[in-house]
Design an enzyme around this catalytic site. Structure first.
Site, short mmCIF file in Angstrom:
data_model
loop_
_atom_site.label_atom_id
_atom_site.label_comp_id
_atom_site.label_asym_id
_atom_site.label_seq_id
_atom_site.Cartn_x
_atom_site.Cartn_y
_atom_site.Cartn_z
N GLU A 100 41.90 49.05 33.94
CA GLU A 100 42.06 48.37 34.88
C GLU A 100 43.16 47.24 34.84
O GLU A 100 43.33 46.36 34.04
CB GLU A 100 41.09 47.85 34.52
CG GLU A 100 39.88 48.57 36.05
CD GLU A 100 40.25 48.88 37.14
OE1 GLU A 100 41.45 48.84 37.46
OE2 GLU A 100 39.27 48.12 38.35
N ASP A 101 43.45 47.12 36.49
CA ASP A 101 44.31 46.00 36.64
C ASP A 101 44.07 44.54 36.67
O ASP A 101 44.46 43.88 35.71
CB ASP A 101 45.09 46.18 38.27
CG ASP A 101 44.08 46.33 39.37
OD1 ASP A 101 42.79 46.49 38.88
OD2 ASP A 101 44.06 46.65 40.71
N ASP A 104 37.00 41.26 38.18
CA ASP A 104 36.82 40.23 38.91
C ASP A 104 34.79 39.94 38.83
O ASP A 104 35.10 39.93 37.92
CB ASP A 104 37.30 41.26 39.96
CG ASP A 104 36.81 39.10 41.64
OD1 ASP A 104 36.93 38.48 41.36
OD2 ASP A 104 36.90 39.99 42.73
N PHE A 153 42.92 35.30 45.04
CA PHE A 153 43.60 36.66 44.74
C PHE A 153 45.09 36.39 44.59
O PHE A 153 46.01 36.19 45.49
CB PHE A 153 43.32 36.65 46.30
CG PHE A 153 43.26 38.04 46.18
CD1 PHE A 153 42.05 38.52 46.23
CD2 PHE A 153 43.90 39.45 46.57
CE1 PHE A 153 41.89 40.62 46.55
CE2 PHE A 153 44.00 40.71 46.92
CZ PHE A 153 42.84 41.29 46.87
N ARG A 166 51.94 46.25 46.01
CA ARG A 166 51.16 46.57 44.44
C ARG A 166 53.31 46.64 43.85
O ARG A 166 53.23 46.56 42.54
CB ARG A 166 51.04 48.22 44.51
CG ARG A 166 49.66 48.22 45.28
CD ARG A 166 49.31 49.90 45.30
NE ARG A 166 47.88 49.85 45.74
CZ ARG A 166 46.37 49.38 45.14
NH1 ARG A 166 47.12 48.99 44.25
NH2 ARG A 166 45.60 50.31 46.45
P1 IMP Z 1 35.20 44.22 40.39
O1 IMP Z 1 34.23 45.72 40.50
O2 IMP Z 1 34.56 42.95 41.43
O3 IMP Z 1 35.61 43.57 38.87
O4 IMP Z 1 36.41 44.60 40.93
C1 IMP Z 1 37.78 44.98 40.23
C2 IMP Z 1 38.52 45.58 40.87
O5 IMP Z 1 38.80 44.41 42.70
C3 IMP Z 1 39.87 45.52 41.07
O6 IMP Z 1 40.15 46.83 40.04
C4 IMP Z 1 41.11 45.12 42.17
O7 IMP Z 1 41.32 46.61 42.54
C5 IMP Z 1 40.01 44.57 42.93
N1 IMP Z 1 40.23 42.98 42.81
C6 IMP Z 1 40.14 42.11 42.59
N2 IMP Z 1 40.64 40.98 42.53
C7 IMP Z 1 41.27 41.40 43.12
C8 IMP Z 1 42.78 40.27 43.20
O8 IMP Z 1 43.01 39.31 42.96
N3 IMP Z 1 44.13 41.16 44.02
C9 IMP Z 1 43.74 42.52 43.81
N4 IMP Z 1 42.84 43.10 43.33
C10 IMP Z 1 42.03 42.43 43.58
MG MG Z 2 41.39 48.52 41.22
#
Ligand code: IMP
Ligand code: MG
Length: 178
Positions: A100-101, A104, A153, A166
């Site tokens: 994963e990138d 969050d 962010f 990206r």
């Molecule tokens: P989670 O389910 O809340 O953990 O969300 C993870 C996903 O949210 C990542 O794969 C990203 O696509 C997106 N995301 C969360 N924070 C950021 C950020 O700071 N920049 C860009 N995408 C983010």
């Molecule tokens: Mg993502």
């Protein structure tokens, strides 16, 4: 509201050094074994392509991709994870590494780990370039982590804001335009 690229958070050089270290950790863990690397589209694509190229050939890597949607077009999570594209290959009895990138809230990864476990792989681990630990709503074990970052962010190196930015080689903070 308009947004623009702000300060650099992680430079290209810093990212590349850390990605190579992570590849060494991964090679150590899976030495002599098969490994199916699963990239979560689209954010993980750039990170994953650098990562797999740095893992030594002692690990026999195959690659597959999944697309999930949880975000829509804004910067706030909806909490709903929907599979937009599933894997092409079976993970049964395989070592699986989800790439994963960024983690969050943890909702996306906790869902994906559970989903993978139901498919009876040999092992499931998680690799994430970035981690916003203070935002966590559900626990997720991140086995290979690039950087812990503050609750801001960020874009670049695969990460987007509304589909943009990206392609930037470094990771930047996003700022509101006045
Ligand atoms: P989670 O389910 O809340 O953990 O969300 C993870 C996903 O949210 C990542 O794969 C990203 O696509 C997106 N995301 C969360 N924070 C950021 C950020 O700071 N920049 C860009 N995408 C983010
Ligand atoms: Mg993502």
């Amino acid at each position: 509201m308009n947004y623009r690229i702000g300060e650099v958070l992680l430079t290209e050089e810093k990212i590349s050094r850390r990605v190579r270290e992570m590849a060494l950790e991964i090679a150590e863990t899976y030495k002599g074994q098969d490994l199916m690397v699963i990239g979560i589209l689209k954010g993980a694509v750039i990170f994953m392509s650098d990562l797999v190229r740095s893992v030594s050939p002692d690990v026999r890597i195959s690659m597959d991709f999944m697309a999930v949607s949880s975000y829509g077009d804004s910067t706030k999570t909806s909490g709903i994870v929907r599979i937009v594209k599933d894997l092409d290959c079976s993970v049964k009895d395989k070592n699986v590494l989800i790439v994963e990138d960024i983690v969050d809230t943890g909702l996306t990864l906790s869902y994906l780990v559970k989903l993978m476990q139901e498919r009876e792989p040999k092992s499931v681990r998680v690799c994430a370039l970035l981690d916003k630990e203070e935002r966590r709503q559900v626990p997720v074990k991140v086995d290979f982590r690039g950087f812990s970052i503050p609750d801001r962010f960020v874009v670049g190196y695969g990460l987007d804001y509304s589909g943009q930015w990206r392609n930037l080689p470094s990771i930047y903070l996003v700022e509101q335009e006045n």
